[in-house]
Design an enzyme around this catalytic site. Structure first.
Site, PDB file in Angstrom:
ATOM      1  N   PRO A   1       0.822  -1.219   0.000  1.00  0.00           N
ATOM      2  CA  PRO A   1       0.000   0.000   0.000  1.00  0.00           C
ATOM      3  C   PRO A   1       0.852   1.263   0.000  1.00  0.00           C
ATOM      4  O   PRO A   1       1.975   1.279   0.510  1.00  0.00           O
ATOM      5  CB  PRO A   1      -0.779  -0.122   1.312  1.00  0.00           C
ATOM      6  CG  PRO A   1       0.174  -0.861   2.222  1.00  0.00           C
ATOM      7  CD  PRO A   1       0.909  -1.827   1.326  1.00  0.00           C
TER       8      PRO A   1
ATOM      9  N   HIS B   1       6.610  -3.633   2.594  1.00  0.00           N
ATOM     10  CA  HIS B   1       5.222  -3.734   3.072  1.00  0.00           C
ATOM     11  C   HIS B   1       4.453  -2.442   2.840  1.00  0.00           C
ATOM     12  O   HIS B   1       3.291  -2.338   3.229  1.00  0.00           O
ATOM     13  CB  HIS B   1       5.184  -4.126   4.542  1.00  0.00           C
ATOM     14  CG  HIS B   1       5.389  -3.001   5.527  1.00  0.00           C
ATOM     15  ND1 HIS B   1       6.399  -2.088   5.436  1.00  0.00           N
ATOM     16  CD2 HIS B   1       4.679  -2.660   6.646  1.00  0.00           C
ATOM     17  CE1 HIS B   1       6.319  -1.234   6.453  1.00  0.00           C
ATOM     18  NE2 HIS B   1       5.290  -1.551   7.194  1.00  0.00           N
TER      19      HIS B   1
END
Length: 408
Positions: free
Chosen positions: A313, A337
């Site tokens: 994200p 991540h």
């Protein structure tokens, strides 16, 4: 496969392979990595992801393979934190022009945030009355939890069933997104909530006591470790693996409730069967790398084995990516991540204003108040540069842009 990493070597310690080309790499994070690399338990080398930044003891955005030992603080207290994303059959044209009702439906369906210093069922981020779906899923986790608590009663005094299916605070979120083909996705970020925090905090302290008891000198007290065969090693691994299962189930329940909330706001039918991804990015895994069985601690990193799907994200106003792993052995089959912070929450609140937050989240239906300024996109690295730095770790399958964002 080309070598896209920077090799950092040092006297008497493991190598560091850092995928940090074109992205900030702070000196404090580099020092933390040097500290970890000096520990004898490290196998082969440490892999550093492009979203790297300083953490508590261990660096966020690091992949640490260890033999016969684990570092509880390297896993952290948000055990099993991660992402889930689901592609729907909806198209952007089927959504209303005003997305406010959808945001409020999400906020009603998924408890989030925290009420001051309150804990338990009085906290707005917890269930006041446990829904049937939560109670049913908790039953599947309960026996293993009670076994852990029988040996460590302090862990029982935590938010567990009343946090299952809830989001939390900080950088945890629930979003409605569009991909490059205008398909609608639901994506969310959360972990093991109160019970994971209790497990992590509890065993970090036990590891520190073991180091003191055996008079083991560490480069940083937060790198206290549990050795295989020691009093608490097996109990910690058991508790962490349970917390990881709890975290995955937590995300599944939230996704179920979010889908139901979205359906309640639309006059058209849709399904979600095409693609769903659920991945951890704060966890330990038993794996085999460079000739040895080892524990791989991914602290702010996602497993990206060849063909394995993952989620990277961006921030509240930036793109996110659904990716497919390329299985790069040098990274221990891992990728970043997210974007990674470039400044602390405290600094972001001092530097930026509500007006900055409004400008940075144009086109996104979300809160735009003082309480979320610490999550302003400017506080994060440029996600596109992060993706470029790890092009030998993953390939992009879908590019997502959020249109609704719920923050805790």
């Amino acid at each position: 496969m080309c070598k896209n990493y920077n090799l950092i070597q040092g006297e008497g310690r493991a190598d560091i392979k850092a995928w940090t080309n074109g992205v900030p790499f702070e000196d404090q994070a580099r020092q933390q990595l040097d500290n970890i690399a000096s520990m004898a338990m490290v196998h082969s080398h440490i892999a550093v992801m492009p979203d790297v930044h300083m953490g508590m003891g261990a660096t966020i955005g690091s992949v640490i393979p260890s033999v016969n030992a684990v570092i509880p603080a390297a896993v952290g207290v948000d055990i099993g934190c991660g992402m889930v994303a689901t592609k729907t059959t909806l198209k952007a044209s089927q959504l209303p022009d005003n997305l406010s009702a959808i945001r409020h439906a999400f906020e009603s369906a998924v408890p989030h945030g925290r009420t001051g210093g309150k804990r338990g069922r009085n906290d707005r981020g917890a269930w006041h009355n446990i829904p049937e779906v939560v109670a049913a899923e908790w039953k599947k986790l309960e026996a293993r939890f009670e076994k852990i608590c029988a040996k460590h009663p302090a862990i029982a005094k935590s938010n567990h069933v009343n946090h299952l299916g809830t989001m939390g605070t900080g950088n945890h979120f629930l979003e409605l997104c569009l991909d490059e083909n205008d398909a609608v996705w639901i994506m969310l970020h959360s972990g093991s909530r109160g019970v994971g925090n209790r497990i992590g905090t509890y065993f970090i302290e036990l590891a520190k006591k073991e180091m003191q008891q055996h008079q083991i000198n560490l480069p940083d007290v937060d790198l206290a470790y549990l050795q295989e065969g020691s009093q608490y090693f097996d109990d910690y691994v058991e508790a962490v693996e349970w917390a990881q299962d709890y975290a995955a189930k937590n995300r599944e329940i939230m996704m179920f409730n979010a889908i139901r909330a979205l359906k309640s706001q639309l006059p058209v039918e849709f399904s979600t069967a095409e693609l769903a991804v659920n991945c951890h990015h704060n966890y330990i895994s038993r794996e085999h790398h460079f000739g040895k069985d080892c524990f791989v601690t991914r602290k702010g990193a996602v497993r990206a084995q060849k063909g394995e799907m993952g989620i990277i994200p961006g921030s509240m106003g930036a793109r996110s990516y659904i990716v497919r792993g390329l299985g790069n052995p040098d990274s221990f089959n891992s990728c970043s991540h997210g974007a990674g912070r470039v400044m602390s929450r405290t600094k972001a609140k001092k530097v930026y204003t509500i007006a900055d937050q409004i400008e940075a989240t144009k086109g996104v239906e979300c809160r735009k108040d003082a309480a979320v300024i610490d999550e302003i996109p400017h506080a994060y690295k440029d996600i596109d540069k992060v993706m470029e730095a790890q092009k030998d770790l993953v390939e992009v399958v879908y590019t997502l842009k959020q249109i609704v964002c719920v923050k805790g």
